[in-house]
Scaffold this motif. Structure first.
Motif, PDB file in Angstrom:
ATOM      1  N   VAL A  53      -3.239   0.449  -3.744  1.00 48.74           N
ATOM      2  CA  VAL A  53      -2.916  -1.228  -3.121  1.00 48.74           C
ATOM      3  C   VAL A  53      -2.733  -1.849  -4.466  1.00 48.74           C
ATOM      4  O   VAL A  53      -3.394  -2.136  -5.345  1.00 48.74           O
ATOM      5  CB  VAL A  53      -4.104  -1.446  -2.410  1.00 48.74           C
ATOM      6  N   THR A  84       0.648  -1.064   0.045  1.00 46.08           N
ATOM      7  CA  THR A  84       0.036  -0.106  -0.089  1.00 46.08           C
ATOM      8  C   THR A  84       0.864   1.305  -0.131  1.00 46.08           C
ATOM      9  O   THR A  84       1.776   1.249   0.899  1.00 46.08           O
ATOM     10  CB  THR A  84      -0.692  -0.081   1.111  1.00 46.08           C
ATOM     11  N   GLN A 111      -5.142   6.258  -0.952  1.00 46.45           N
ATOM     12  CA  GLN A 111      -4.202   4.846  -1.049  1.00 46.45           C
ATOM     13  C   GLN A 111      -4.020   4.037  -2.228  1.00 46.45           C
ATOM     14  O   GLN A 111      -5.377   3.603  -2.571  1.00 46.45           O
ATOM     15  CB  GLN A 111      -4.633   4.009   0.399  1.00 46.45           C
TER      16      GLN A 111
END
Lengths: 252, 252
Positions: free
Chosen positions: A220, A178, A218
């Motif tokens: 990922v 992440t 974020q």
């Protein structure tokens, strides 16, 4: 490599979740647990305490995925109908399971009168089922073929999962990295789409956040090959710096 | 009285929930919200960010329930595929919605260059859809017939629900009374089953708890007729006292 892909579904049985009275804590726990051992959770359903709803959902899910994990409805009260619904879904009868009855008898050895008719119901298991034990409660869950029937109380469900885990086929573990950045998702969306196209063996997810101290995203990267995951993550970090944002590697 | 029963399903779209990375906060919120306005949430599904999975689940749910509420997948990035999946489920095309585009243009009026191709994607709405606005973000959700497509970010989803609520048919509100007692569920299960049989117009749920300070049970009586709910709750309290347990009326 079909043996490398192991899939699962979760079936939550419970009016109390659908009414909002109880906030489910099992889905996220099971999701984390399965991901860690290389089982790919593909679908979750929550249905009410009604036999037709349970039967239909269970038959749909067990035909489609390697494993199905159910939670809820295995207690002693009239609204606990999961065992009967599972028997119906499999088209088999249901009866008192000797081993389950022995567990209950041991639990109530000091007060055999307390092992009343309703409590005995908890020892009823669809024919062909095997027990799922747990260290918390005397009431076992049970397994029917690829279906694992567990309690709804989180502490008991979690103990049952420990009993089940060693018996499960495991697939390749999905690695996840992440990367956080204080940048608007929309500002990097084009570059991110190109990165995804350039790295087809990983899945790149983008999750914006809005917090009192500001917004950001974020990103990922997920995949079974850690080297490819690392490569895509490094490319994302480079892209973010190019966009004027400082990437921050977060724990997975 | 068919107009009195309004049903709903929630479809959560998101790999991040299934991987365990994100713990869903929307299901419980929507469940509470719908229950309070007399809409009966009957089913929840969580599916991955894959078009066939979204299409199949959406078509199953929208045929079966009065309303379907989806969350997730309407942002600007490549993994946001909900709008396209909804168009496919309805068998219609998708195009830029003039009103949605106007909202985006207003949002980026100061920096029109920032309204890039990926951000423009957020104005794409299946043909025939109408917008769901929210005070938090410039990106609208949309409604297609009985399907409401909302954001996955909880604060935005909640604002969208406020925009939707006045347009929803409402059924009779289900009243719920909760009675707690420090008694083993199994000890009262027989009496409770008889109470349920004597009060067929209400649903009695039994939810055991195990806490560091001891165990007990919460009994929830639910029904649309408050008088009948009160009557069943009073009968439960009497039953508990008869069983030697002190009932405690908890807030619903």
């Amino acid at each position: 490599m079909p043996s490398e892909v192991v899939t699962a579904a979760v079936l939550v049985i419970g009016d109390e979740i659908l009414s909002g009275r109880t906030k489910d804590k099992n889905i996220g726990y099971i999701a984390d647990y399965l991901t860690a051992i290389g089982i790919d959770l593909k679908e979750v359903r929550v249905v009410s305490d009604e036999e037709p709803a349970i039967v239909e959902a269970l038959n749909a899910l067990r035909a489609r995925y390697t494993y199905v994990f159910t939670t809820g409805g295995i207690g002693p009260t009239h609204d606990d109908i999961t065992a009967d619904a599972v028997a119906k879904a499999f088209g088999v009868g249901i009866d008192f399971h000797p081993e389950a009855m022995a567990l209950l008898k041991a639990r109530f050895a000091g007060n055999p009168d307390e092992l009343n008719e309703m409590r005995r119901r908890m020892a009823r298991v669809p024919l062909g089922g095997s027990l799922i034990k747990n260290g918390v409660s005397a009431t076992p869950g049970f397994r029917m073929e690829n279906v694992f029937v567990m309690a709804g109380v989180p502490s008991i469900m979690q103990a049952m999962l420990e009993d089940i885990a060693p018996k499960l086929k495991r697939g390749r573990v999905v690695h996840a990295l992440t990367i956080g950045a204080r940048v608007a998702e929309g500002a990097i969306a084009g570059a991110l789409a190109r990165l995804q196209a350039d790295h087809p063996s990983v899945a790149i997810g983008s999750y914006p956040f809005y917090r009192p101290d500001g917004f950001g995203v974020q990103l990922v990267v997920r995949g079974t090959d850690l080297e490819l995951v690392e490569g895509a993550a490094a490319a994302i970090e480079q892209m973010l710096r190019h966009a004027g944002a400082e990437p921050e590697r977060l724990s997975p």
